[in-house]
Enzyme design. Structure first.
Site, PDB file in Angstrom:
ATOM      1  N   THR A 259      22.913  10.243  27.540  1.00 32.00           N
ATOM      2  CA  THR A 259      23.712  10.982  26.575  1.00 32.00           C
ATOM      3  C   THR A 259      22.801  11.890  25.739  1.00 32.00           C
ATOM      4  OG1 THR A 259      23.464   9.232  24.921  1.00 32.00           O
ATOM      5  CG2 THR A 259      25.366   9.102  26.380  1.00 32.00           C
ATOM      6  N   ASP A 260      23.408  12.879  25.088  1.00 34.22           N
ATOM      7  CA  ASP A 260      22.646  13.686  24.143  1.00 34.22           C
ATOM      8  C   ASP A 260      23.364  13.679  22.798  1.00 34.22           C
ATOM      9  OD1 ASP A 260      24.715  15.580  24.155  1.00 34.22           O
ATOM     10  OD2 ASP A 260      23.722  16.875  25.589  1.00 34.22           O
ATOM     11  N   LYS A 261      22.851  14.432  21.835  1.00 30.23           N
ATOM     12  CA  LYS A 261      23.394  14.365  20.485  1.00 30.23           C
ATOM     13  C   LYS A 261      24.821  14.890  20.378  1.00 30.23           C
ATOM     14  CE  LYS A 261      21.660  17.180  17.271  1.00 30.23           C
ATOM     15  NZ  LYS A 261      22.703  18.176  16.891  1.00 30.23           N
ATOM     16  N   MET A 262      25.329  15.526  21.417  1.00 28.47           N
ATOM     17  CA  MET A 262      26.728  15.949  21.421  1.00 28.47           C
ATOM     18  C   MET A 262      27.639  14.740  21.691  1.00 28.47           C
ATOM     19  SD  MET A 262      28.146  19.342  23.431  1.00 28.47           S
ATOM     20  CE  MET A 262      26.912  20.576  23.016  1.00 28.47           C
ATOM     21  N   GLY A 263      27.015  13.605  22.054  1.00 28.66           N
ATOM     22  CA  GLY A 263      27.769  12.378  22.255  1.00 28.66           C
ATOM     23  C   GLY A 263      28.264  12.195  23.679  1.00 28.66           C
TER      24      GLY A 263
END
Lengths: 135, 135, 135, 135
Positions: free
Chosen positions: B13-17
């Site tokens: 995952t990345d910080k965009m969720g």
């Protein structure tokens, strides 16, 4: 000779909104390789000469999370070098505020192309002396 | 023979969720390799026999984002096989709801250990026939 | 304003001895973000202002493999911008020899914090004009 | 309840021909999350309930290299649990031969959605008891 400085990449963050902890281990590698290159030892050149420096162990302690948009500064130091082993320590801080993000260590040995342990002191004495002095 | 099913990992995952878009390209590889293995062609065995199938191109279209906690299902199909080339298409859906996440393609050629193009039809005719039929 | 230049990292290679193809997709992101930042639009600042630019699609064509020890140069261009969409193209070359490694594209839309599509032309007209001119 | 078993992925290897050392840190996460899920605690559900278990530190000792084509088995154990902290140990072996690949540890704390430390003993006593018994 300076610290290793790099930006945090978007793909290095996770859903917690901070850099995924595994990426610091990769940053240690980047910084370690830059550290050796700055002193005249490019890792791809070492490999061509039949010397590899695989990782025997790593550790990291996470103090605070680097975020996307941050630039981090990584200080590398040689902890110990012997004829057959080498260990580094790392300190990752925020490049703007100096806030400590992560500390870490890595332990390595020297092997030849067949993955057999070898003595860097014999095989490349200048490398050994360079990093003894840098300790 | 079935689709390839796997859980979303936290580190994907990345910080965009949601899952970082680059990871779908890795999932295509996982699914493609599982697809060939199911039909009797394990990729490491192919490599041992001097056949590599490098990627010439990829594409992906993202329809909706897979999230941590999701399980995805990846359907692999052979688009085309010739003596020297191979292409796949992929469809990633949510394993529970069936919602479409991503579609994609990958194009490949066959090379030997020296990265020289080779004919799979000559070098491994059963492979060629297997995947012609599966088309 | 310049191209994006970066070294190949050891952890980006795979057992074929070259950079794993999925990493070019990550490099596109790095280069795209640097391209926007150079023109005054840091992506983390955009996110803070409630604008995200998610990836709708990517493609890559691999011409030759970047190796560990290489430095790559990535040229980014805007293909098209509308009020609601944006697309880029990429050209990755070896920084020393100019040899072409990979070309690619990415397609994006503009969304707000709730992932709802929005018009960049209305929400941030200077961004729209900047990248219209850069076309 | 069983160990966590998974195949080595091609993209996890590096040019040395073995799995890049950073990926074991990711495997620890996969195995830890599966371990908790098997005991009724899916990590995404914990997050929804306002509990996160970030990593405070990790360590790994590499004994031998996993290769592409291998399947690895990861044994997870709880080292210690207190009201506010949790630590695990890991043992990665080859699933076919039993050869030891890597051992490791990870240290964690419990935090709420605002990243403030919290007591799992108060917030979710059944979790605390479950993992006390499993020690």
């Amino acid at each position: 000779m300076g610290d290793y400085i790099r930006k945090v990449q978007y793909y290095e963050t996770d859903k917690m909104g901070i850099v995924h902890h595994s990426n610091y281990i990769r940053w240690f590698e980047e910084a370690r390789i830059a550290y050796m290159a700055e002193r005249g030892y490019e890792y791809n050149k070492l490999e061509e000469k039949g010397i590899m420096i695989p990782v025997l162990g790593v550790s990291a302690v996470y103090k605070s999370g680097a975020k996307y948009g941050d630039t981090v500064r990584i200080r590398v130091q040689i902890n110990k070098i012997t004829a057959v082993k080498l260990s580094f320590s790392y300190e990752v801080t925020d490049n703007d505020t100096g806030e400590l993000r992560t500390t870490g260590t890595s332990d390595h040995c020297f092997v030849d192309n067949d993955f057999k342990p070898c003595s860097i002191k014999k095989k490349m004495p200048d490398f050994y002396e360079e990093f003894c002095e840098n300790k």
